[in-house]
Design a protein around this motif. Structure first.
Motif, PDB file in Angstrom:
ATOM      1  N   TYR A 201       0.860  -1.181   0.000  1.00 18.96           N
ATOM      2  CA  TYR A 201       0.000   0.000   0.000  1.00 18.96           C
ATOM      3  C   TYR A 201       0.894   1.229   0.000  1.00 18.96           C
ATOM      4  O   TYR A 201       1.759   1.379   0.885  1.00 18.96           O
ATOM      5  N   ASP A 203      -0.653   4.491  -1.133  1.00 20.40           N
ATOM      6  CA  ASP A 203      -1.559   5.582  -1.484  1.00 20.40           C
ATOM      7  C   ASP A 203      -1.363   6.785  -0.565  1.00 20.40           C
ATOM      8  O   ASP A 203      -0.861   6.664   0.561  1.00 20.40           O
ATOM      9  N   PRO A 204      -1.800   7.968  -1.005  1.00 20.75           N
ATOM     10  CA  PRO A 204      -1.665   9.176  -0.183  1.00 20.75           C
ATOM     11  C   PRO A 204      -2.512   9.149   1.088  1.00 20.75           C
ATOM     12  O   PRO A 204      -2.170   9.822   2.073  1.00 20.75           O
ATOM     13  N   ASP A 205      -3.610   8.419   1.082  1.00 13.11           N
ATOM     14  CA  ASP A 205      -4.487   8.375   2.258  1.00 13.11           C
ATOM     15  C   ASP A 205      -3.750   7.687   3.410  1.00 13.11           C
ATOM     16  O   ASP A 205      -3.482   6.494   3.382  1.00 13.11           O
ATOM     17  N   GLN A 206      -3.433   8.466   4.446  1.00 15.02           N
ATOM     18  CA  GLN A 206      -2.655   7.958   5.578  1.00 15.02           C
ATOM     19  C   GLN A 206      -3.510   7.764   6.827  1.00 15.02           C
ATOM     20  O   GLN A 206      -2.971   7.615   7.926  1.00 15.02           O
ATOM     21  N   SER A 207      -4.802   7.729   6.664  1.00 15.71           N
ATOM     22  CA  SER A 207      -5.671   7.548   7.813  1.00 15.71           C
ATOM     23  C   SER A 207      -5.523   6.141   8.376  1.00 15.71           C
ATOM     24  O   SER A 207      -5.150   5.196   7.670  1.00 15.71           O
ATOM     25  N   ALA A 210      -7.623   3.643   6.473  1.00 11.57           N
ATOM     26  CA  ALA A 210      -7.095   3.219   5.180  1.00 11.57           C
ATOM     27  C   ALA A 210      -5.947   2.227   5.355  1.00 11.57           C
ATOM     28  O   ALA A 210      -5.866   1.217   4.641  1.00 11.57           O
ATOM     29  N   ARG A 263       4.789   9.872   6.862  1.00 10.05           N
ATOM     30  CA  ARG A 263       3.999   9.053   5.940  1.00 10.05           C
ATOM     31  C   ARG A 263       4.524   7.622   5.942  1.00 10.05           C
ATOM     32  O   ARG A 263       5.723   7.382   6.045  1.00 10.05           O
TER      33      ARG A 263
END
Length: 737
Positions: A201, A203-207, A210, A263
């Protein structure tokens, strides 16, 4: 005005007019660089309405394509800038420790003045402050900056600051650093070029949601990795979904502290694989070569311990495949200078790209030893604007590390083809000497260097970052030195390294030297069968408790040093261990053990010495510093002191633990296993804690260690707070059943 009008007319005929920012974007540099070129007169421009304008054809002509003859171009932040090579006269080495000494050796050989910042004084340079480092380089009259590794070596913003200050950057272009220094971006680039990557993984979504969902999709076990930086810092292995939140938090914390970027990416964990990396080198004209592979499979906590070249598991076909993948990735980002692409290779020869380190690697000496190249000299020549030399070297055994004569043991036809025009001759293996206690979970160690001896001999190279009298503190990088050996074949290289480690002495603090002496003799190592999980399987061996027993001779030698003439000269009539009607005796403590030594009179083969008489050339295997004696026990520095008088309470608790089992049902004290800073507290007083559950996290030497509960219970007492500095053995918390 007239000149500006004429230029504007010509510019209109030649092409569109660009603002400085548009010109910068066109050629891949910064607006500040364009403005500096205009102000210095190097880049023709005109003023239109009070603003500078640059003709597109002018900026295109200013930057020469890579196909242009290398005799007339040089690397710069904007790509390849039209000007002849310019020799580097003074190099500022923006680092500390062994890499400074190693770079300076090449500078001396090339006649280049090198300057390194002071790092131990009260006004020491902050090597994490880009502006301060650039200012220091300018003050010393440098015309180039080499970042070494660590600190700012893979910081694109720092590279741009160096270039904008009209200093030459000994490293890749900032754009390449950004593209490959970010693991998420590099993964996506590799996949787009057909280079295999691990399921993961990025992706920019670092929640948290996610990342948790991605972890479920990837499957366990998996790796949590910082997107920025390198060196294994921040990596966490997660085998249980319940451990994922803590691993994410710890990885974020360590990544932010080390790289200023929290990140994360996730990757499937491939167990039992080999860690293989390819060394590449590119000049500013598009010429690139790879210098073969290094096998870095032996690791602890994702930190490399032993590296060798070539890999015993890589054949010509796999070498060519990995080399081509590395060159493809580097070319795709316009790479210049030295870089390393890292891969995981399984037993079927399947390779997956991990990351690219956009700098000189710590383990570069093994490549130098088998190719005969000086990689730092290559970097400096490329930064000067010279084409990359790809001529085969006549001999192996590169001399920059000291102790390896050029041509040592070279046999015609014994080479392994590494890349275009580069041939690897013989075999090289290197270990990293760390300030850490391998016998206590590889925890960091601190102390002063009281005695020191480095090995010498045929094929031996030492890159050291410590000297006699240095103090290794909690903020010191744990790597103290690299010890490498070259031989005409693999077994000779390992045999030479084993002898070199036996000849090494470091007294005053615990290092991993005794562990290294054991490691290089293990059958799995000598057979070339090491994997990334090998150390977890073989260390510690079942008989290590017996192997690590302090011999009687060491106790006697320490006692003699503490009761000899020097001790009696202190004016204490009892210092010699005198007893009425009996031989002299003394009670000593070492490694948590206490022992009564009777009749000690001399130090025997250990060669006792006061620290004031120790020297770099002939240090002893035993040295007394005040009321402490440091003894070399098979490579481990063991500290002996006079034992404290017996404590009634301590004795009572120990007796209760032995005879009634109170320790299993009574309070448990958690103490700091190492000096460091409290970076996280995972439970509050009164909270229930499971066996193995995290209680406190301590950070030292850029590494984190989690103090866990040895058995289930309740956190009854908490004696520290976040941010507090603690010493080894300090009480942290108490757990009650």
């Amino acid at each position: 005005w007239r000149i500006g009008t004429v230029y504007a007319t010509i510019a209109t005929l030649m092409g569109e007019e660009l603002s400085p920012s548009q010109a910068a974007a066109r050629i891949g540099t910064t607006t500040r660089t364009i403005q500096r070129w205009i102000a210095s007169g190097r880049l023709p421009a005109s003023r239109v309405g009070g603003r500078w304008r640059v003709a597109s054809d002018v900026i295109d002509a200013f930057v020469v394509p890579a196909a242009t003859s290398p005799a007339d171009v040089v690397a710069g932040s904007a790509g390849v800038v039209a000007r002849p090579p310019i020799a580097i006269r003074t190099l500022f080495i923006a680092n500390r420790g062994e890499i400074v000494t190693r770079i300076a050796r090449t500078c001396d050989r090339l006649g280049i003045r090198s300057v390194a910042p002071a790092v131990d004084s009260t006004d020491a340079l902050d090597l994490l402050d880009p502006d301060a480092v650039v200012a220091a380089a300018l003050r010393c009259g440098a015309d180039a900056v080499h970042p070494g590794f660590g600190f700012l070596a893979e910081n694109a913003d720092f590279a741009e600051r160096v270039i904008d200050a009209s200093l030459r950057w000994v490293g890749p272009p900032p754009a390449a650093i950004r593209a490959m220094g970010d693991k998420a971006t590099a993964r996506r680039l590799a996949a787009s070029l057909g280079v295999p990557v691990l399921p993961g993984y990025d992706d920019p979504d670092q929640s948290a949601a996610a990342l948790t969902a991605a972890a479920t999709r990837i499957g366990y076990p998996l790796l949590v990795k910082p997107s920025a930086g390198g060196g294994g810092k921040g990596l966490r292995t997660v085998r249980d979904p319940d451990r994922l939140p803590d691993a994410l938090a710890a990885a974020r914390r360590e990544a932010m502290a080390a790289f200023g970027d929290d990140r994360l990416i996730l990757e499937h964990l491939v167990e039992g694989a080999r860690h293989i990396e390819i060394q590449v080198m590119f000049d500013a004209f598009g010429t690139g070569i790879h210098l073969g592979e290094r096998d870095c499979s032996i690791q602890r906590r994702h930190q490399k311990i032993l590296e060798e070249a070539p890999s015993p598991a890589v054949d010509a076909e796999l070498r060519a495949r990995l080399g081509e993948a590395a060159l493809t990735l580097a070319r795709a980002v316009g790479y210049v200078s030295a870089g390393t692409c890292e891969f995981l290779v399984d037993d079927r020869g399947g390779a997956s790209f991990l990351e690219m380190n956009t700098r000189l690697q710590v383990e570069h000496p093994v490549t130098e030893l088998v190719t005969g190249r000086d990689l730092v000299a290559d970097q400096l020549a490329i930064a000067e604007g010279r084409p990359l030399s790809i001529q085969p070297k006549a001999a192996a055994g590169f001399e920059a590390g000291g102790g390896v004569p050029a041509g040592a043991g070279v046999q015609a036809g014994a080479g392994v083809q590494a890349g275009a025009g580069v041939q690897a001759v013989g075999h090289a293996v290197e270990v990293r000497l760390y300030a850490e206690d391998a016998e206590a979970g590889f925890l960091p160690a601190t102390g002063a260097i009281e005695a020191l001896r480095w090995p010498t001999g045929e094929g031996i190279r030492v890159d050291a970052g410590i000297a006699l009298g240095d103090t290794v503190g909690g903020r010191f990088d744990p790597m103290l030195a690299k010890i490498a050996a070259w031989g005409p074949d693999r077994m000779t290289a390992f045999a030479r390294l084993a002898r070199a480690l036996d000849d090494t002495i470091v007294l005053g603090l615990v290092t991993n030297l005794r562990f290294l002496c054991w490691l290089v003799r293990q059958p799995v190592m000598l057979a070339g069968d090491a994997r990334t999980d090998t150390l977890d399987r073989i260390w510690p061996p079942d008989d290590w408790t017996v192997r690590a027993t302090i011999p009687d001779e060491a106790w006697a030698a320490a006692a003699a040093a503490l009761t000899g003439e020097t001790a009696r000269d202190d004016g204490d009539p009892w210092a010699g261990g005198w007893r009425l009607n009996g031989p002299a005796s003394i009670r000593l403590e070492a490694e948590g053990l206490a022992r009564l030594v009777v009749g000690a009179s001399d130090s025997g083969a250990w060669g006792a010495s006061d620290s004031s008489t120790a020297s770099d050339s002939m240090p002893p295997s035993l040295v007394r510093v005040g009321d402490t004696v440091h003894v070399d026990v098979a490579g481990r520095s063991v500290a002996f002191r006079l034992a404290l008088p017996p404590d009634v309470d301590v004795a009572a608790r120990a007796a209760a633990a032995r005879h009634t089992g109170v320790s299993a049902t009574g309070p448990i004290e958690l103490r700091a296993p190492m000096p460091g800073a409290i970076v996280a507290i995972h439970a509050v007083p009164g909270a229930a804690i499971e066996a193995g559950g995290p209680v406190i996290t301590i950070e030292a030497m850029k590494m984190e260690h989690i103090v866990t509960a040895p058995s289930p219970g309740r956190l009854a007492e908490l004696h520290v707070q976040q941010g507090e500095q603690v010493i080894r053995g300090q009480l942290l918390a108490v757990i009650e059943p």
